[in-house]
Structures are given as C-alpha cells and as structure tokens.
Design an enzyme around this catalytic site. Structure first.
Site, PDB file in Angstrom:
ATOM      1  N   LYS A  58       0.801  -1.697  -0.493  1.00  8.55           N
ATOM      2  CA  LYS A  58       0.094  -0.246   0.771  1.00  8.55           C
ATOM      3  C   LYS A  58       0.471   1.282  -0.031  1.00  8.55           C
ATOM      4  O   LYS A  58       1.346   2.166  -0.946  1.00  8.55           O
ATOM      5  CB  LYS A  58      -0.803   0.320   1.070  1.00  8.55           C
ATOM      6  CG  LYS A  58      -1.372  -0.852   1.152  1.00  8.55           C
ATOM      7  CD  LYS A  58      -2.603  -1.361   2.941  1.00  8.55           C
ATOM      8  CE  LYS A  58      -1.810  -1.547   3.290  1.00  8.55           C
ATOM      9  NZ  LYS A  58      -1.314  -2.524   3.967  1.00  8.55           N
TER      10      LYS A  58
ATOM     11  N   ARG B  42      11.646  -7.037   5.032  1.00  3.39           N
ATOM     12  CA  ARG B  42      11.986  -5.243   5.654  1.00  3.39           C
ATOM     13  C   ARG B  42      12.526  -5.108   7.000  1.00  3.39           C
ATOM     14  O   ARG B  42      12.969  -4.196   7.545  1.00  3.39           O
ATOM     15  CB  ARG B  42      10.319  -4.823   5.668  1.00  3.39           C
ATOM     16  CG  ARG B  42      10.028  -3.565   5.305  1.00  3.39           C
ATOM     17  CD  ARG B  42       8.610  -2.769   5.493  1.00  3.39           C
ATOM     18  NE  ARG B  42       7.137  -3.102   6.475  1.00  3.39           N
ATOM     19  CZ  ARG B  42       5.963  -2.691   6.555  1.00  3.39           C
ATOM     20  NH1 ARG B  42       5.517  -2.292   5.361  1.00  3.39           N
ATOM     21  NH2 ARG B  42       5.546  -3.198   7.019  1.00  3.39           N
TER      22      ARG B  42
ATOM     23  N   ARG C 275      11.079  -1.620  12.422  1.00  6.92           N
ATOM     24  CA  ARG C 275       9.514  -1.364  13.089  1.00  6.92           C
ATOM     25  C   ARG C 275       8.927  -2.548  14.179  1.00  6.92           C
ATOM     26  O   ARG C 275       9.689  -3.216  14.166  1.00  6.92           O
ATOM     27  CB  ARG C 275       8.644  -1.747  11.978  1.00  6.92           C
ATOM     28  CG  ARG C 275       8.777   0.089  10.741  1.00  6.92           C
ATOM     29  CD  ARG C 275       6.992   0.000   9.616  1.00  6.92           C
ATOM     30  NE  ARG C 275       6.276  -0.749  10.110  1.00  6.92           N
ATOM     31  CZ  ARG C 275       5.465  -0.609   8.825  1.00  6.92           C
ATOM     32  NH1 ARG C 275       5.451  -0.200   7.785  1.00  6.92           N
ATOM     33  NH2 ARG C 275       4.492  -1.219   9.633  1.00  6.92           N
TER      34      ARG C 275
HETATM   35  P1  B4P Z   1       4.711  -1.485   2.532  1.00  4.73           P
HETATM   36  O1  B4P Z   1       4.471  -0.788   0.770  1.00  4.73           O
HETATM   37  O2  B4P Z   1       5.622  -1.306   3.373  1.00  4.73           O
HETATM   38  O3  B4P Z   1       3.359  -2.335   2.203  1.00  4.73           O
HETATM   39  P2  B4P Z   1       1.949  -1.360   3.579  1.00  4.73           P
HETATM   40  O4  B4P Z   1       1.255  -2.655   2.836  1.00  4.73           O
HETATM   41  O5  B4P Z   1       2.073  -0.364   3.308  1.00  4.73           O
HETATM   42  O6  B4P Z   1       2.611  -2.452   5.109  1.00  4.73           O
HETATM   43  P3  B4P Z   1       1.397  -2.184   6.283  1.00  4.73           P
HETATM   44  O7  B4P Z   1       0.440  -2.421   6.301  1.00  4.73           O
HETATM   45  O8  B4P Z   1       2.311  -2.982   7.077  1.00  4.73           O
HETATM   46  O9  B4P Z   1       1.350  -0.831   7.078  1.00  4.73           O
HETATM   47  P4  B4P Z   1       0.963   0.644   7.668  1.00  4.73           P
HETATM   48  O10 B4P Z   1       1.899   1.760   7.554  1.00  4.73           O
HETATM   49  O11 B4P Z   1      -0.428   0.758   6.677  1.00  4.73           O
HETATM   50  O12 B4P Z   1       5.564  -3.094   1.095  1.00  4.73           O
HETATM   51  C1  B4P Z   1       5.473  -3.546   2.292  1.00  4.73           C
HETATM   52  C2  B4P Z   1       7.358  -4.311   1.804  1.00  4.73           C
HETATM   53  O13 B4P Z   1       7.488  -4.540   0.844  1.00  4.73           O
HETATM   54  C3  B4P Z   1       8.700  -2.826   1.525  1.00  4.73           C
HETATM   55  O14 B4P Z   1       9.607  -3.922   1.869  1.00  4.73           O
HETATM   56  C4  B4P Z   1       8.443  -2.515   0.470  1.00  4.73           C
HETATM   57  O15 B4P Z   1       9.579  -2.585   0.284  1.00  4.73           O
HETATM   58  C5  B4P Z   1       8.105  -4.418  -0.381  1.00  4.73           C
HETATM   59  N1  B4P Z   1       7.382  -4.784  -1.442  1.00  4.73           N
HETATM   60  C6  B4P Z   1       6.590  -3.645  -1.736  1.00  4.73           C
HETATM   61  N2  B4P Z   1       5.766  -3.913  -2.911  1.00  4.73           N
HETATM   62  C7  B4P Z   1       6.408  -4.847  -3.432  1.00  4.73           C
HETATM   63  C8  B4P Z   1       7.256  -6.069  -4.801  1.00  4.73           C
HETATM   64  N3  B4P Z   1       5.435  -5.786  -5.908  1.00  4.73           N
HETATM   65  N4  B4P Z   1       7.603  -6.664  -4.959  1.00  4.73           N
HETATM   66  C9  B4P Z   1       8.664  -7.465  -3.892  1.00  4.73           C
HETATM   67  N5  B4P Z   1       8.460  -6.379  -2.516  1.00  4.73           N
HETATM   68  C10 B4P Z   1       7.399  -5.001  -2.658  1.00  4.73           C
HETATM   69  O16 B4P Z   1       0.549  -0.093   8.481  1.00  4.73           O
HETATM   70  C11 B4P Z   1       1.114   0.246   9.807  1.00  4.73           C
HETATM   71  C12 B4P Z   1       0.064  -0.241  11.841  1.00  4.73           C
HETATM   72  O17 B4P Z   1      -0.446   0.307  12.194  1.00  4.73           O
HETATM   73  C13 B4P Z   1      -0.626  -1.213  11.223  1.00  4.73           C
HETATM   74  O18 B4P Z   1      -0.483  -2.526  11.880  1.00  4.73           O
HETATM   75  C14 B4P Z   1      -2.026  -0.740  12.717  1.00  4.73           C
HETATM   76  O19 B4P Z   1      -1.091  -1.204  14.037  1.00  4.73           O
HETATM   77  C15 B4P Z   1      -1.681   0.657  12.932  1.00  4.73           C
HETATM   78  N6  B4P Z   1      -2.174   1.246  11.836  1.00  4.73           N
HETATM   79  C16 B4P Z   1      -2.024   2.461  10.352  1.00  4.73           C
HETATM   80  N7  B4P Z   1      -3.134   2.046  10.153  1.00  4.73           N
HETATM   81  C17 B4P Z   1      -4.131   2.171  10.901  1.00  4.73           C
HETATM   82  C18 B4P Z   1      -6.250   2.824  10.853  1.00  4.73           C
HETATM   83  N8  B4P Z   1      -6.245   2.397  10.580  1.00  4.73           N
HETATM   84  N9  B4P Z   1      -6.130   2.183  12.015  1.00  4.73           N
HETATM   85  C19 B4P Z   1      -6.148   1.242  13.356  1.00  4.73           C
HETATM   86  N10 B4P Z   1      -4.953   0.968  13.474  1.00  4.73           N
HETATM   87  C20 B4P Z   1      -3.820   1.576  12.065  1.00  4.73           C
END
Ligand code: B4P
Length: 191
Positions: A14, A129, A135
């Site tokens: 995302k 990651r 993290r």
């Molecule tokens: P990211 O792009 O970092 O993944 P994400 O989906 O954004 O991650 P996440 O769900 O953990 O994060 P969030 O900050 O929203 O990609 C992951 C990895 O994969 C990276 O290393 C990237 O380089 C790699 N990658 C990406 N695309 C790739 C591809 N095509 N091929 C290979 N590698 C690839 O949330 C973090 C925490 O914050 C949650 O767990 C929760 O506790 C809290 N939180 C956030 N929003 C909340 C909400 N609305 N309500 C309640 N809690 C919340």
C-alpha cells in the site's frame, strides 16, 4: 474529487504504491501508518499510545484513528485533485466514519482497490523489511497476529465497499512497476 482507498494485508505494498500514485495523479497522500510512526518517533502522547498497540500487531483504537483523520483530511486537501487513503479505513467503524466525513463535504469514495498477495509472500516481504525498517511490528509473531486481524477486522471494511459496488481487486504479485500498472489502470477508469 478522486478519493481512492488503497486496501490490502500488511506488506501488500500500500505504502509503496501510494508514493507512486500521488506523484502521477497529484493526490494528497494520507497514510495512517506514516502519521502514527511519526508520532512514535517524536515520542508524543499519541505516539506512546499507538506504539503499545502496533508493537503487539493490534490496530490502534478506532476513535483515535478517526480523530487523526478529522484533523488531517481538511488541512490542505483542496489544493489536490483528491486523496489517496493508504491504510484507512481498516475496520467497518472506520469505513462508516469515512463515509460520513466525505458526505459532509459532498464527496464520496471513488473506488477501493484491494492489493491481493498471499500470506507466504507477504511474510517474506515483511521479514525482509524487518532487516532495515527497525519497526517493532515486523517480526514473526506480530506479523501472524496482523494477518489474523486483517482477516477478522479489516476485511469487513472491504465488504462494505463491495456492497456499494466500489470494490476492485488487483493482483499484487509481480514487480512494483507491474503492480503499479494494474493499479493505474483502475484509477484511470475512474477519472
Ligand atoms: P509496504 O508498501 O510497506 O506495505 P504496506 O501494505 O504499506 O504495509 P503495512 O500494512 O505494514 O503498513 P501500515 O503503515 O499501513 O510494503 C511492504 C514491503 O514489501 C516493503 O519492504 C516493500 O519494499 C516491499 N514491496 C512492496 N511491493 C513489492 C513488490 N511488488 N514486490 C516485492 N516487494 C514489494 O500499518 C502499520 C500499522 O499501523 C498497522 O499494523 C496498525 O497497527 C497501525 N495502523 C495503521 N493504520 C491504522 C488504522 N487505520 N487503524 C488502526 N491501526 C492502524
């Protein structure tokens, strides 16, 4: 206004895709994860509270997240063509609050895009990651907890948009650019 929700399990990309989308489409990037991590880094009261949930793989309580959204959404959104909501909503309560928030502005969600990746691959990405992110939620036990919470608490938010016919699934397996092309095609069809 183009209001897009980028949805998907932890590690689905995302954040990675949002960064590329905001550049291409001139949208405001609203990542609740990024906002919370900044609060944690600055050791604010909100940051300490958020860390106590995030480090256990739990979601931060809805009322806290909805307050953050209310404060952030109006700041400078008007100078953009819309908003990319990255990681919000993550529960049904958040989805309903977002609908109300947008309705008050005579707007609505254009589309929810779910980035689909199976859990084995997600686990590999998140463990990779963890070696650079520092993290507290990127470790084996917490990652499994996050997957479980995604299924039980977050998928109902997805179902909410399915019922509104605003749901599109995108295959999140492939290179970052390949996934971006698929996501862009969905966005283009909503402009
Ligand atoms: P990211 O792009 O970092 O993944 P994400 O989906 O954004 O991650 P996440 O769900 O953990 O994060 P969030 O900050 O929203 O990609 C992951 C990895 O994969 C990276 O290393 C990237 O380089 C790699 N990658 C990406 N695309 C790739 C591809 N095509 N091929 C290979 N590698 C690839 O949330 C973090 C925490 O914050 C949650 O767990 C929760 O506790 C809290 N939180 C956030 N929003 C909340 C909400 N609305 N309500 C309640 N809690 C919340």
């Amino acid at each position: 206004m183009l209001n897009i929700i980028l949805f998907g399990p932890p590690g689905s990309g995302k954040g990675t895709q949002s960064t590329m989308i905001v550049e291409k489409y001139n949208l405001k990037h609203l990542s609740t994860g990024d906002i919370l991590r900044l609060e944690i880094k600055n050791e604010t009261e909100l940051g300490l509270l958020a860390e106590s949930y995030i480090s256990k793989g739990k979601l931060v309580p809805d009322d806290v997240i909805i307050d953050i959204l209310l404060q952030t959404i109006d700041n400078d959104s008007k100078s953009y063509k819309g908003i990319i909501l990255d990681g919000f909503p993550r529960t049904l309560v958040q989805a309903e609050a977002l609908e109300e928030m947008l309705k008050a502005r005579n707007e609505d969600v254009s589309v929810l895009i779910e980035i689909q990746v199976d859990e084995d691959l997600l686990l590999k990405r998140l463990l990779a990651r963890s070696e650079v992110s520092g993290r507290s939620d990127d470790n084996l036990v917490t990652i499994h907890k996050r997957f479980e919470i995604y299924r039980s608490q977050s998928l109902p938010a997805c179902d909410y948009y399915k019922k509104l016919n605003k749901y599109v699934a995108v295959d999140g397996v492939g290179t970052v650019d390949e996934v971006f092309n698929r996501v862009s095609a969905v966005i283009d069809s909503h402009i």
